[in-house]
Design a protein around this motif. Structure first.
Motif, PDB file in Angstrom:
ATOM      1  N   ILE A 121       0.867  -1.186   0.000  1.00 18.23           N
ATOM      2  CA  ILE A 121       0.000   0.000   0.000  1.00 18.23           C
ATOM      3  C   ILE A 121       0.898   1.229   0.000  1.00 18.23           C
ATOM      4  N   VAL A 122       0.756   2.046  -1.035  1.00 16.60           N
ATOM      5  CA  VAL A 122       1.524   3.289  -1.150  1.00 16.60           C
ATOM      6  C   VAL A 122       0.550   4.449  -1.032  1.00 16.60           C
ATOM      7  N   THR A 123       0.709   5.241   0.007  1.00 13.34           N
ATOM      8  CA  THR A 123      -0.122   6.415   0.219  1.00 13.34           C
ATOM      9  C   THR A 123       0.638   7.666  -0.226  1.00 13.34           C
ATOM     10  N   GLU A 124      -0.086   8.768  -0.362  1.00 14.76           N
ATOM     11  CA  GLU A 124       0.541   9.954  -0.955  1.00 14.76           C
ATOM     12  C   GLU A 124       1.666  10.519  -0.102  1.00 14.76           C
ATOM     13  N   ASP A 125       1.654  10.217   1.201  1.00 13.13           N
ATOM     14  CA  ASP A 125       2.662  10.792   2.076  1.00 13.13           C
ATOM     15  C   ASP A 125       3.964   9.996   2.127  1.00 13.13           C
ATOM     16  N   VAL A 126       4.086   8.950   1.288  1.00 11.31           N
ATOM     17  CA  VAL A 126       5.346   8.201   1.261  1.00 11.31           C
ATOM     18  C   VAL A 126       6.062   8.343  -0.084  1.00 11.31           C
ATOM     19  N   VAL A 127       5.524   9.173  -0.981  1.00 15.34           N
ATOM     20  CA  VAL A 127       6.184   9.429  -2.262  1.00 15.34           C
ATOM     21  C   VAL A 127       6.471  10.920  -2.377  1.00 15.34           C
ATOM     22  N   ALA A 128       7.490  11.250  -3.154  1.00 14.59           N
ATOM     23  CA  ALA A 128       7.882  12.651  -3.288  1.00 14.59           C
ATOM     24  C   ALA A 128       6.880  13.442  -4.114  1.00 14.59           C
ATOM     25  N   ASN A 129       6.283  12.790  -5.109  1.00  7.77           N
ATOM     26  CA  ASN A 129       5.386  13.489  -6.028  1.00  7.77           C
ATOM     27  C   ASN A 129       4.100  12.698  -6.219  1.00  7.77           C
ATOM     28  N   ARG A 130       2.984  13.405  -6.254  1.00 10.75           N
ATOM     29  CA  ARG A 130       1.680  12.772  -6.460  1.00 10.75           C
ATOM     30  C   ARG A 130       1.490  12.378  -7.918  1.00 10.75           C
ATOM     31  N   LYS A 131       0.524  11.462  -8.134  1.00  9.95           N
ATOM     32  CA  LYS A 131       0.091  11.189  -9.505  1.00  9.95           C
ATOM     33  C   LYS A 131      -0.316  12.523 -10.158  1.00  9.95           C
ATOM     34  N   PRO A 132       0.007  12.727 -11.422  1.00 11.06           N
ATOM     35  CA  PRO A 132       0.413  11.747 -12.436  1.00 11.06           C
ATOM     36  C   PRO A 132       1.888  11.375 -12.469  1.00 11.06           C
ATOM     37  N   SER A 133       2.670  11.817 -11.484  1.00  9.03           N
ATOM     38  CA  SER A 133       4.046  11.334 -11.387  1.00  9.03           C
ATOM     39  C   SER A 133       4.034   9.816 -11.286  1.00  9.03           C
ATOM     40  N   PRO A 134       5.020   9.141 -11.855  1.00  5.53           N
ATOM     41  CA  PRO A 134       5.074   7.676 -11.776  1.00  5.53           C
ATOM     42  C   PRO A 134       5.602   7.150 -10.449  1.00  5.53           C
ATOM     43  N   ASP A 135       5.924   8.034  -9.515  1.00  2.00           N
ATOM     44  CA  ASP A 135       6.606   7.619  -8.280  1.00  2.00           C
ATOM     45  C   ASP A 135       5.882   6.483  -7.559  1.00  2.00           C
ATOM     46  N   GLY A 136       4.561   6.577  -7.444  1.00  2.03           N
ATOM     47  CA  GLY A 136       3.806   5.575  -6.702  1.00  2.03           C
ATOM     48  C   GLY A 136       3.892   4.200  -7.331  1.00  2.03           C
TER      49      GLY A 136
END
Length: 207
Positions: A121-136
């Motif tokens: 489970i990847v929530t927005e607070d564990v990635v540097a950039n929100r979608k549409p960034s591919p980070d998640g």
């Protein structure tokens, strides 16, 4: 998660409308809100000149979200629980969401979907950039030890489809969520589903 597994469209709109109104700004109509909605939820506020600190806007959202009159007004989409339970036997399942974990924990309890069905489970607070960034999607891929091209990103917004494509994964647009399905089809997702049963058939057809 939101708009794909859980029908949270009413509560997200009601809460956003209330927050926007509290800033003395005329809120969008439901139709405009759905058309504009992005997983980068700050865009909803930026478009209306509300540039407050993100942490404060998150606090205002959660202050309302955890009230029973809001959070109690959600449900899982028809077929979601059964399909997820079936897919869990043969596939790795993951969530890449704009929700935070404390919000997800409440939603899981309300809709009766087991959190343990999901390997990552990847929530927005564990990635540097929100979608549409591919980070998640890339983080999901890394944690599952599965190449992005062997992942399928499923979502109801343009930012979901863009996120998957930028990560190099396959994509599936669903028609029952926030953004208009005709707009999503213009982004050329690999698959389009109009129900959870159709979603399931697409995935089984990939085997």
């Amino acid at each position: 998660f939101g708009g794909t597994i859980v029908d949270d469209l009413d509560i997200v709109y009601m809460i956003s409308k209330e927050i926007i109104s509290s800033h003395g700004v005329t809120p969008p109509s439901r139709e405009q809100f759905n058309e504009d909605f992005s997983s980068d939820w700050m865009e909803t506020y930026r478009k209306r000149g509300i540039g407050r600190d993100e942490a404060e806007l998150t606090r205002l959202f959660q202050e309302r979200f955890f009230r029973p009159e809001f959070s109690g007004n959600v449900r899982a989409y028809d077929g979601a629980r059964d399909v997820l339970t079936s897919l869990d036997k043969t596939h790795n399942l993951a969530i890449n969401t704009s929700y935070r974990m404390n919000e997800l924990d409440l939603l899981f309890r309300i809709i009766g979907v087991e959190k343990g069905l999901f390997d990552v489970i990847v929530t927005e607070d564990v990635v540097a950039n929100r979608k549409p960034s591919p980070d998640g999607v890339l983080l999901v891929s890394e944690r599952l030890n599965v190449a992005p091209h062997n992942c399928l990103m499923i979502g109801d917004t343009a930012s979901d489809i863009q996120c998957g494509k930028r990560a190099g994964s396959r994509t599936m647009a669903v028609s029952w969520g926030t953004n208009n399905i005709d707009d999503l089809i213009l982004l050329k997702p690999d698959y389009v589903a109009h129900s959870w049963s159709e979603l399931y058939d697409h995935i089984k057809g990939m085997d």
